[in-house]
Scaffold this active site. Structure first.
Site, PDB file in Angstrom:
ATOM      1  N   LYS A 126       0.869  -1.187   0.000  1.00 54.82           N
ATOM      2  CA  LYS A 126       0.000   0.000   0.000  1.00 54.82           C
ATOM      3  C   LYS A 126       0.899   1.228   0.000  1.00 54.82           C
ATOM      4  O   LYS A 126       2.030   1.173   0.482  1.00 54.82           O
ATOM      5  CB  LYS A 126      -0.886   0.010   1.257  1.00 54.82           C
ATOM      6  CG  LYS A 126      -2.092   0.904   1.148  1.00 54.82           C
ATOM      7  CD  LYS A 126      -3.252   0.229   0.405  1.00 54.82           C
ATOM      8  CE  LYS A 126      -4.387   1.202   0.133  1.00 54.82           C
ATOM      9  NZ  LYS A 126      -5.583   0.534  -0.380  1.00 54.82           N
ATOM     10  N   ASP A 166      -6.950   4.578  -4.637  1.00 55.77           N
ATOM     11  CA  ASP A 166      -7.624   4.420  -3.336  1.00 55.77           C
ATOM     12  C   ASP A 166      -8.241   5.794  -3.070  1.00 55.77           C
ATOM     13  O   ASP A 166      -8.439   6.575  -4.009  1.00 55.77           O
ATOM     14  CB  ASP A 166      -6.616   4.020  -2.242  1.00 55.77           C
ATOM     15  CG  ASP A 166      -7.305   3.596  -0.935  1.00 55.77           C
ATOM     16  OD1 ASP A 166      -7.831   2.481  -0.881  1.00 55.77           O
ATOM     17  OD2 ASP A 166      -7.337   4.397   0.027  1.00 55.77           O
TER      18      ASP A 166
HETATM   19  P1  NDP Z   1     -12.909   7.951  -2.941  1.00 59.00           P
HETATM   20  O1  NDP Z   1     -11.851   8.940  -2.690  1.00 59.00           O
HETATM   21  O2  NDP Z   1     -13.412   7.753  -4.311  1.00 59.00           O
HETATM   22  O3  NDP Z   1     -14.166   8.251  -2.008  1.00 59.00           O
HETATM   23  C1  NDP Z   1     -14.068   8.298  -0.627  1.00 59.00           C
HETATM   24  C2  NDP Z   1     -15.390   8.790  -0.071  1.00 59.00           C
HETATM   25  O4  NDP Z   1     -15.374   8.681   1.349  1.00 59.00           O
HETATM   26  C3  NDP Z   1     -15.653  10.239  -0.395  1.00 59.00           C
HETATM   27  O5  NDP Z   1     -17.032  10.430  -0.521  1.00 59.00           O
HETATM   28  C4  NDP Z   1     -15.099  10.940   0.839  1.00 59.00           C
HETATM   29  O6  NDP Z   1     -15.646  12.229   1.075  1.00 59.00           O
HETATM   30  C5  NDP Z   1     -15.558   9.994   1.917  1.00 59.00           C
HETATM   31  N1  NDP Z   1     -14.703  10.128   3.112  1.00 59.00           N
HETATM   32  C6  NDP Z   1     -13.357  10.123   3.175  1.00 59.00           C
HETATM   33  N2  NDP Z   1     -12.933  10.315   4.438  1.00 59.00           N
HETATM   34  C7  NDP Z   1     -14.039  10.420   5.172  1.00 59.00           C
HETATM   35  C8  NDP Z   1     -14.280  10.624   6.558  1.00 59.00           C
HETATM   36  N3  NDP Z   1     -13.260  10.759   7.419  1.00 59.00           N
HETATM   37  N4  NDP Z   1     -15.560  10.645   6.979  1.00 59.00           N
HETATM   38  C9  NDP Z   1     -16.588  10.496   6.105  1.00 59.00           C
HETATM   39  N5  NDP Z   1     -16.423  10.336   4.787  1.00 59.00           N
HETATM   40  C10 NDP Z   1     -15.174  10.292   4.331  1.00 59.00           C
HETATM   41  O7  NDP Z   1     -12.353   6.557  -2.327  1.00 59.00           O
HETATM   42  P2  NDP Z   1     -12.833   5.092  -2.630  1.00 59.00           P
HETATM   43  O8  NDP Z   1     -14.289   5.063  -2.845  1.00 59.00           O
HETATM   44  O9  NDP Z   1     -11.930   4.529  -3.656  1.00 59.00           O
HETATM   45  O10 NDP Z   1     -12.453   4.362  -1.261  1.00 59.00           O
HETATM   46  C11 NDP Z   1     -13.351   4.301  -0.168  1.00 59.00           C
HETATM   47  C12 NDP Z   1     -12.908   3.208   0.779  1.00 59.00           C
HETATM   48  O11 NDP Z   1     -12.880   1.956   0.080  1.00 59.00           O
HETATM   49  C13 NDP Z   1     -11.514   3.365   1.383  1.00 59.00           C
HETATM   50  O12 NDP Z   1     -11.498   2.815   2.677  1.00 59.00           O
HETATM   51  C14 NDP Z   1     -10.654   2.505   0.473  1.00 59.00           C
HETATM   52  O13 NDP Z   1      -9.466   2.069   1.104  1.00 59.00           O
HETATM   53  C15 NDP Z   1     -11.596   1.346   0.209  1.00 59.00           C
HETATM   54  N6  NDP Z   1     -11.311   0.572  -0.974  1.00 59.00           N
HETATM   55  C16 NDP Z   1     -11.299   1.139  -2.209  1.00 59.00           C
HETATM   56  C17 NDP Z   1     -11.069   0.361  -3.328  1.00 59.00           C
HETATM   57  C18 NDP Z   1     -11.156   0.911  -4.708  1.00 59.00           C
HETATM   58  O14 NDP Z   1     -11.070   0.119  -5.658  1.00 59.00           O
HETATM   59  N7  NDP Z   1     -11.347   2.203  -4.899  1.00 59.00           N
HETATM   60  C19 NDP Z   1     -10.725  -1.068  -3.201  1.00 59.00           C
HETATM   61  C20 NDP Z   1     -10.846  -1.582  -1.855  1.00 59.00           C
HETATM   62  C21 NDP Z   1     -11.085  -0.775  -0.791  1.00 59.00           C
HETATM   63  P3  NDP Z   1     -14.855  13.558   0.598  1.00 59.00           P
HETATM   64  O15 NDP Z   1     -15.247  13.764  -0.824  1.00 59.00           O
HETATM   65  O16 NDP Z   1     -15.381  14.602   1.517  1.00 59.00           O
HETATM   66  O17 NDP Z   1     -13.391  13.298   0.755  1.00 59.00           O
END
Ligand code: NDP
Length: 445
Positions: A126, A166
């Site tokens: 990571k 991510d």
């Molecule tokens: P994105 O950056 O596309 O989206 C993240 C979302 O979560 C945004 O809406 C963001 O809001 C919100 N967010 C981030 N931090 C917080 C917080 N502290 N409290 C509330 N909301 C929050 O990321 P992903 O969708 O890619 O990833 C989301 C999760 O999934 C992570 O944990 C990641 O590790 C996991 N994941 C992702 C994969 C992938 O293929 N993308 C694969 C496996 C796991 P804002 O816009 O305000 O930042």
């Protein structure tokens, strides 16, 4: 707890101070592996756990870049190459102001077992930076990505370490990172996944984590004769995972009534309109609060924790780590939640996850439930190596097959240890077994 496991865990906490997220992830995993170590005393003789909890390599570097006004900023860059026993390191890159070594180590450690669960030959790693692309111009993001890659390129490669996206790293960032890697190394290889479709990306990669979550949940729900039709879902986040979890759950007949970002959440009793969310998040890069400009009947609430007070059948935390604590878990259970699917990494605290399981809620842990993203990344690597492209239907059906298999593997692993229905233990055990046997075969290295 098994004495060997307890000793290694205590030592890990002592030798890695100020790394609470890494401690939490290691505690959750090692505790549930205790039962395996009871049966396999030879693991202790081989020093297996001591090797497993120590990353093979940690790379930390300075990332200087210049903003549009000429001001210089310096961020921290990380890549943790945790374990390559079953394949090249594989895992995303996170750009977020909250990134530090502890967060990257927790994510890298989890990734080892998740990648093993996919059944594909990929090790765990990571990376990331405490840089947040939110509010930055495209030029600033490009300069940052180029600076980040100007160090990272020497540590990665299609057969060595293959990063992906991510939080904060989507198609735009992967494009800039890949472009600069290609310039530095003069090679067009599958060194990053999540690439655009015009330059080596795979169909379905964008949808894979969200779709995969729903495919795995669908299989889990069958255990209790449940499905998505007519069910109410709450999905936190509005990024890549959340959007495509919404899309697939809706295709299967569910209604998603709430989504969030890090500022707050929206509730729409008619069902959250995904086209509006995509416009806000994927096109305009705006805040979710603007949803009510498109849908005046919806309600916006500042602060994201309250989203778990909304009554739902299925809760899908798809934002970030530790977003559901014990208090939120109790509210969800009191409101009759039937199943929880972890789309994000470690979104439930340990006590929250235990509470769901004790309360009879079907619980799909992140390691298994969100493995669709990395599984599809491995399919992207396969297509790159073969210099070919598969159709949407082909990749989607492979993804579904992988997620269904993961569910049955974790279910079977839990049953083998007399822990029927404990999919947290099942995922940890099933993921661990393949890595452990590969490490032992490969000797002390
Ligand atoms: P994105 O950056 O596309 O989206 C993240 C979302 O979560 C945004 O809406 C963001 O809001 C919100 N967010 C981030 N931090 C917080 C917080 N502290 N409290 C509330 N909301 C929050 O990321 P992903 O969708 O890619 O990833 C989301 C999760 O999934 C992570 O944990 C990641 O590790 C996991 N994941 C992702 C994969 C992938 O293929 N993308 C694969 C496996 C796991 P804002 O816009 O305000 O930042």
């Amino acid at each position: 707890m098994n004495a060997y496991v307890e000793r290694v865990l205590a030592d890990l906490i002592k030798r890695n101070p100020n790394e609470p997220e890494f401690h939490q992830a290691a505690t959750e995993i090692l505790k549930s592996l205790s039962i395996v170590f009871d049966k396999h005393p030879e693991y202790e003789e081989k020093g297996l756990l001591e090797m497993l909890v120590e990353p093979e390599r940690i790379i930390m570097f300075r990332v200087p870049w210049q903003d549009d006004n000429g001001k210089i900023h310096v961020n921290k860059g990380y890549r943790v190459q945790f374990n390559s026993a079953i394949g090249p390191y594989k895992g995303g890159i996170r750009f977020r102001d909250t990134v530090n070594l502890s967060v990257i180590k927790f994510l890298g450690f989890e990734q080892i077992f998740k990648n093993s669960l996919t059944g594909l030959p990929i090790g765990g790693g990571k990376g990331g930076s405490d840089f947040d692309p939110k509010g930055k111009s495209d030029s600033e993001v490009m300069r940052f990505c180029q600076s980040f890659m100007s160090e990272l390129y020497r540590h990665i490669g299609a057969d060595t370490d293959v990063p992906a996206g991510d939080i904060g790293v989507g198609g735009r960032e992967i494009g800039y990172l890949f472009g600069y890697y290609k310039k530095l190394v003069n090679e067009h290889t599958g060194v990053l996944t999540g690439r655009g479709l015009t330059y080596g990306g795979s169909l379905v990669r964008t949808q894979a984590t969200g779709y995969g979550l729903i495919y795995l949940m669908e299989e889990m729900l069958k255990e209790k004769n449940l499905d998505f039709a007519g069910k109410i879902c709450v999905i936190s986040g509005s990024g890549n995972v959340a959007i495509y979890a919404h899309e697939k759950a809706t295709q299967l007949g569910a209604k998603v009534v709430a989504m969030s970002d890090s500022n707050g959440y929206v509730y729409d009793a008619d069902g959250i309109d995904l086209d509006v969310i995509k416009t806000i998040k994927e096109v305009k890069r705006e805040r979710i609060s603007t949803y009510i400009n498109y849908k005046p009947n919806a309600k916006y609430v500042e602060g994201c924790k309250g989203i778990w007070n909304i009554k739902c059948d299925y809760a899908l935390p798809c934002a970030t780590q530790n977003e559901i604590d014990l208090e939120s878990a109790k509210i969800l259970v009191a409101n009759g939640v039937l199943a929880v699917g972890e789309g994000a990494n470690m979104p439930c605290s340990i006590d929250a996850a235990e509470y769901f399981q004790k309360s009879g809620v079907l619980f799909a842990p992140a390691k298994a439930a969100n493995a669709g993203g990395v599984a599809c990344s491995a399919l992207e690597m396969a297509q790159s190596s073969m210099r070919t492209y598969w159709s949407f239907e082909e990749v989607d059906s492979r993804l579904k097959h992988i997620m269904v298999n993961i569910f049955h593997n974790i279910k079977d692993a839990a049953m083998r240890y007399g822990l029927d229905g404990d999919y947290i233990a099942g995922a940890n055990i099933a993921g661990f077994e393949k890595v452990a046997s590969s490490m032992i075969i490969q000797g002390v290295c």
